[in-house]
Design an enzyme around this catalytic site. Sequence first.
Site, PDB file in Angstrom:
ATOM      1  N   GLU A  77      32.444 -13.809   6.826  1.00 26.14           N
ATOM      2  CA  GLU A  77      31.617 -15.006   6.656  1.00 26.14           C
ATOM      3  C   GLU A  77      30.123 -14.697   6.798  1.00 26.14           C
ATOM      4  OE1 GLU A  77      33.966 -16.863   9.669  1.00 26.14           O
ATOM      5  OE2 GLU A  77      34.938 -18.262   8.293  1.00 26.14           O
ATOM      6  N   ASP A 127      43.541 -19.468  14.740  1.00 26.96           N
ATOM      7  CA  ASP A 127      43.442 -20.709  13.951  1.00 26.96           C
ATOM      8  C   ASP A 127      44.801 -21.058  13.359  1.00 26.96           C
ATOM      9  OD1 ASP A 127      40.677 -20.301  14.281  1.00 26.96           O
ATOM     10  OD2 ASP A 127      40.539 -19.226  12.373  1.00 26.96           O
ATOM     11  N   LEU A 183      40.400 -18.773   2.183  1.00 28.77           N
ATOM     12  CA  LEU A 183      40.139 -20.209   2.111  1.00 28.77           C
ATOM     13  C   LEU A 183      39.305 -20.574   3.325  1.00 28.77           C
ATOM     14  CD1 LEU A 183      41.079 -22.149  -0.091  1.00 28.77           C
ATOM     15  CD2 LEU A 183      42.626 -23.123   1.573  1.00 28.77           C
ATOM     16  N   ASP A 184      38.055 -20.880   3.065  1.00 30.73           N
ATOM     17  CA  ASP A 184      37.151 -21.226   4.159  1.00 30.73           C
ATOM     18  C   ASP A 184      37.064 -22.744   4.275  1.00 30.73           C
ATOM     19  OD1 ASP A 184      34.802 -20.674   6.021  1.00 30.73           O
ATOM     20  OD2 ASP A 184      33.914 -21.977   4.508  1.00 30.73           O
ATOM     21  N   GLU A 230      40.548 -12.299   6.421  1.00 31.31           N
ATOM     22  CA  GLU A 230      40.546 -13.067   7.662  1.00 31.31           C
ATOM     23  C   GLU A 230      41.979 -13.371   8.109  1.00 31.31           C
ATOM     24  OE1 GLU A 230      38.520 -17.072   7.566  1.00 31.31           O
ATOM     25  OE2 GLU A 230      40.380 -17.422   8.641  1.00 31.31           O
ATOM     26  N   GLU A 231      42.894 -13.460   7.164  1.00 26.51           N
ATOM     27  CA  GLU A 231      44.269 -13.833   7.494  1.00 26.51           C
ATOM     28  C   GLU A 231      45.189 -12.640   7.743  1.00 26.51           C
ATOM     29  OE1 GLU A 231      45.063 -16.876   8.132  1.00 26.51           O
ATOM     30  OE2 GLU A 231      43.254 -17.844   7.366  1.00 26.51           O
ATOM     31  N   ASP A 255      46.009 -21.630   2.847  1.00 27.42           N
ATOM     32  CA  ASP A 255      45.442 -20.362   3.332  1.00 27.42           C
ATOM     33  C   ASP A 255      46.366 -19.236   2.890  1.00 27.42           C
ATOM     34  OD1 ASP A 255      43.184 -21.059   4.990  1.00 27.42           O
ATOM     35  OD2 ASP A 255      44.539 -21.713   6.557  1.00 27.42           O
ATOM     36  N   ASP A 300      37.474 -14.043   2.901  1.00 28.25           N
ATOM     37  CA  ASP A 300      38.009 -15.218   3.598  1.00 28.25           C
ATOM     38  C   ASP A 300      38.653 -16.029   2.478  1.00 28.25           C
ATOM     39  OD1 ASP A 300      38.482 -17.614   4.847  1.00 28.25           O
ATOM     40  OD2 ASP A 300      36.460 -17.856   5.663  1.00 28.25           O
TER      41      ASP A 300
HETATM   42  P1  AHG Z   1      38.156 -21.033   8.263  1.00 29.29           P
HETATM   43  O1  AHG Z   1      38.701 -22.294   7.665  1.00 29.29           O
HETATM   44  O2  AHG Z   1      38.050 -19.910   7.272  1.00 29.29           O
HETATM   45  O3  AHG Z   1      38.843 -20.627   9.536  1.00 29.29           O
HETATM   46  O4  AHG Z   1      36.641 -21.279   8.665  1.00 29.29           O
HETATM   47  C1  AHG Z   1      36.258 -22.449   9.326  1.00 29.29           C
HETATM   48  C2  AHG Z   1      34.903 -22.211   9.883  1.00 29.29           C
HETATM   49  C3  AHG Z   1      33.743 -22.452   8.938  1.00 29.29           C
HETATM   50  O5  AHG Z   1      34.064 -22.700   7.628  1.00 29.29           O
HETATM   51  C4  AHG Z   1      33.020 -23.633   9.537  1.00 29.29           C
HETATM   52  O6  AHG Z   1      31.648 -23.443   9.405  1.00 29.29           O
HETATM   53  C5  AHG Z   1      33.464 -23.631  10.970  1.00 29.29           C
HETATM   54  O7  AHG Z   1      34.743 -23.087  10.975  1.00 29.29           O
HETATM   55  C6  AHG Z   1      33.509 -24.991  11.596  1.00 29.29           C
HETATM   56  O8  AHG Z   1      33.876 -24.859  12.926  1.00 29.29           O
HETATM   57  P2  AHG Z   1      33.828 -26.080  13.967  1.00 29.29           P
HETATM   58  O9  AHG Z   1      34.948 -27.004  13.604  1.00 29.29           O
HETATM   59  O10 AHG Z   1      33.994 -25.419  15.307  1.00 29.29           O
HETATM   60  O11 AHG Z   1      32.472 -26.734  13.831  1.00 29.29           O
HETATM   61 MN    MN Z   2      36.058 -19.275   7.110  1.00 30.98          MN
HETATM   62 MN    MN Z   3      39.670 -19.011   6.153  1.00 29.15          MN
END
Ligand code: AHG
Ligand code: MN
Ligand code: MN
Length: 314
Positions: free
Chosen positions: A263, A63, A113-114, A92-93, A69, A111
Site C-alpha cells: 500500500e 483482517d 482488493l483494497d 497481502e493475502e 478478496d 493488494d
Molecule cells: P484492506 O481492505 O486491503 O485490508 O485495506 C484496508 C485499509 C485501507 O484501504 C484503508 O485506508 C484502511 O484500511 C482503513 O482502516 P480503518 O478502518 O482503520 O480506518
Molecule cells: Mn489494502
Molecule cells: Mn486488501
Amino acid sequence: MKKPTTLTDFILQEGRRHKEATGRFTLLMNYIQEAGKIIASHIKKAGLTDILGKSGRTNISGDEVQKLDEFSNQLIINTLLESGLVHALASEELEEPIYSKAGGEYTVFFDPLDGSSNIDININVGTIFSIYHKSSNVLQEGKKQVAAGYIIYGSSVMLVYTTGQGVHMFTLDPSMGSFLLSHRDIKIPDSGNIYSINEAYAKLYSKGLNDYLRSLKEGEKKYKLRYIGAMVADIHRTLLKGGIFIYPEDKKHPNGKLRLMYEVNPMSMLIEQAGGLSRSRKSNPMLIVPKEIHQRVPVALGSTEEVKNYLKFI
Ligand code: AHG
Ligand code: MN
Ligand code: MN
C-alpha cells in the site's frame, strides 16, 4: 476521427522511447489490466450472485477475508504465473511469496482488493500493484519500484500508473472493453482543503497529531474531512483534488495499519510522481529497507504544502 489511446498503445509508445525496452513490461501490464477487468465485472455482479460477505477466514494481518478478496487474490496469482513474466509475487493475502519456475524477470507485490469491507455496501474498492525487477531478495526498497499503480472500481473503473515518468489515468470504456487514456501526466495541487484520517481514533493519537487536527479545524483556512476507508479511493481523490491522507501510528498500533510493500510504497511513488510528498514519520517511506513482506508503517501523503505543514506538528 482520431483513434483513442488505449493503455496498451500508451505503454508501447512510452517503451519506444527506451532503447532497452523489451516489450515484456507492456505484456505484464496487459496481464494486470486483464485481471482488473475480470475483477471489475465480478464486482458489478456483487449483489446478484453469492460473492458478497466474509469467507470465514482471517489473513496474515488478522483482517477478516471477504469472498471477493479471495477471488481477486487467486485470479491475480494465476494471471501473473500464467504470464511467465514474474520471478516472484507477493500478496497481502498470502503468508509467503510465491516463486515462479518460468524464470520471469519481475517481482510483483499486490493488494488484490483494497478497502474490501466496502464491498457489501457498494462503495469503491481497488487493486494496488507494485513492480520491481527481480533480485536475490524479494524485499527491496520502494525507490527501486519499476512501476506502481492501482485500479479503482468506482462509478467508472480506472487504472492509474506510473513508471517514473509521470502519472497517467485510464478509464475503462465498457463498450470497447479497453482502458482509454483520460488524464495524462496529472499533477496533484500544491495545497488542498481536504484532510483524510480516521479521526475516531483521536484518543489514541499523539498530542502533536491532535494539535495538528485541531489547527485544521480552528485555523483560517476552511478544511473538509473526507474518509472513505479504502486507501485506493482516498488516494485517488487526493491525487485529483489535493489535500492530505494520513494513516498514523497510535498508542495501540505503533506502526499504524497500512502495509509498506502493498500500500504505502506504490501510493508514495504515485504521489511523488504527481508532484506531491509522502512521509513515514519524518522520512520518505520508499527509502525504508523492508524487513518483512507484511511490514506496516505509518504514512502521511498528499499535497506538498499540506504534508509539510503536518510535519511541523509531529
Ligand atoms: P484492506 O481492505 O486491503 O485490508 O485495506 C484496508 C485499509 C485501507 O484501504 C484503508 O485506508 C484502511 O484500511 C482503513 O482502516 P480503518 O478502518 O482503520 O480506518
Ligand atoms: Mn489494502
Ligand atoms: Mn486488501
